[in-house]
Design an enzyme around this catalytic site. Structure first.
Site, PDB file in Angstrom:
ATOM      1  N   THR A   1      47.773  52.368  83.144  1.00  0.00           N
ATOM      2  CA  THR A   1      47.196  51.182  82.512  1.00  0.00           C
ATOM      3  C   THR A   1      47.975  50.881  81.224  1.00  0.00           C
ATOM      4  O   THR A   1      48.611  51.772  80.652  1.00  0.00           O
ATOM      5  CB  THR A   1      45.690  51.366  82.237  1.00  0.00           C
TER       6      THR A   1
ATOM      7  N   THR B   1      47.749  50.241  77.779  1.00  0.00           N
ATOM      8  CA  THR B   1      47.716  51.004  76.524  1.00  0.00           C
ATOM      9  C   THR B   1      48.006  52.478  76.769  1.00  0.00           C
ATOM     10  O   THR B   1      48.710  53.121  75.988  1.00  0.00           O
ATOM     11  CB  THR B   1      46.366  50.823  75.811  1.00  0.00           C
ATOM     12  N   CYS B   2      47.489  53.007  77.854  1.00  0.00           N
ATOM     13  CA  CYS B   2      47.696  54.417  78.177  1.00  0.00           C
ATOM     14  C   CYS B   2      49.177  54.704  78.394  1.00  0.00           C
ATOM     15  O   CYS B   2      49.710  55.707  77.905  1.00  0.00           O
ATOM     16  CB  CYS B   2      46.906  54.798  79.424  1.00  0.00           C
ATOM     17  N   HIS B   3      49.845  53.819  79.120  1.00  0.00           N
ATOM     18  CA  HIS B   3      51.240  54.021  79.509  1.00  0.00           C
ATOM     19  C   HIS B   3      52.226  53.678  78.391  1.00  0.00           C
ATOM     20  O   HIS B   3      53.228  54.373  78.209  1.00  0.00           O
ATOM     21  CB  HIS B   3      51.553  53.190  80.756  1.00  0.00           C
TER      22      HIS B   3
ATOM     23  N   VAL C   1      50.430  57.960  75.819  1.00  0.00           N
ATOM     24  CA  VAL C   1      51.330  59.039  76.250  1.00  0.00           C
ATOM     25  C   VAL C   1      52.588  59.077  75.380  1.00  0.00           C
ATOM     26  O   VAL C   1      52.974  60.153  74.896  1.00  0.00           O
ATOM     27  CB  VAL C   1      51.658  58.941  77.756  1.00  0.00           C
TER      28      VAL C   1
END
Length: 162
Positions: A46, A48-50, A54
């Site tokens: 997703t 923001t996560c990617h 991370v």
């Protein structure tokens, strides 16, 4: 009730893909007698996560290690194959971040970090947070107010807390 600073992290079984397929990972064995950073995301791949969460831990992983952190673990309510693929695609696997799946969401629910967001297709997902766990006890907990932001749960903020 959500987990908080000073609480003992409950045991839980997460998953990863091993040589012979999916295999369980007992969280207690990861944190007992060790200093571990666990960060959780609403979903692999997703935005923001990617693009933010991370990468923030990749940037500071070595510095966290220099401050005594034994392992950095990313948890998401996804299946272990997705977490493996995401670890490869994001550079997390090569960068030494352990990618673990909370496939059923049981661990996330047990620590009170689950949420639903039907408009974006999320059900039983994890809130975005980062925690420092020292010998099973939560010492730092940085929980985002909104799952779409990575302001207080990123790697640099965790590094500054150590």
């Amino acid at each position: 009730m959500a987990i908080s600073v000073g609480d003992t992290l409950p045991g839980g079984t997460l998953m990863k893909v091993g040589a012979d397929g999916p295999e369980p990972v007992e969280l207690e064995s990861k944190v007992k007698g060790r200093k571990v950073v666990i960060f959780a995301v609403p979903g692999a791949f997703t935005p923001t996560c990617h693009s933010a969460h991370v990468p923030s831990f990749l940037r500071v992983k070595d510095e966290l290690g220099a401050k005594g952190v034994d392992e950095v673990i990313c948890v998401s309510v996804n299946d272990p194959w997705v977490m493996q693929a995401w670890g490869e695609a994001s550079g997390a696997a090569e960068g030494g971040i352990t990618m673990l799946a909370d496939s059923s969401g049981a661990f996330t629910k047990e620590i009170g970090m689950d949420f639903d967001a039907p408009p974006v297709g999320f059900a039983g997902r994890s809130k975005r947070y980062a925690m420092l766990v020292d010998d099973g006890v939560v010492k730092v907990l940085n929980l985002e107010e909104s799952p779409g932001t990575c302001e207080i749960s990123g790697g640099e903020v965790m590094l500054s807390a150590l």
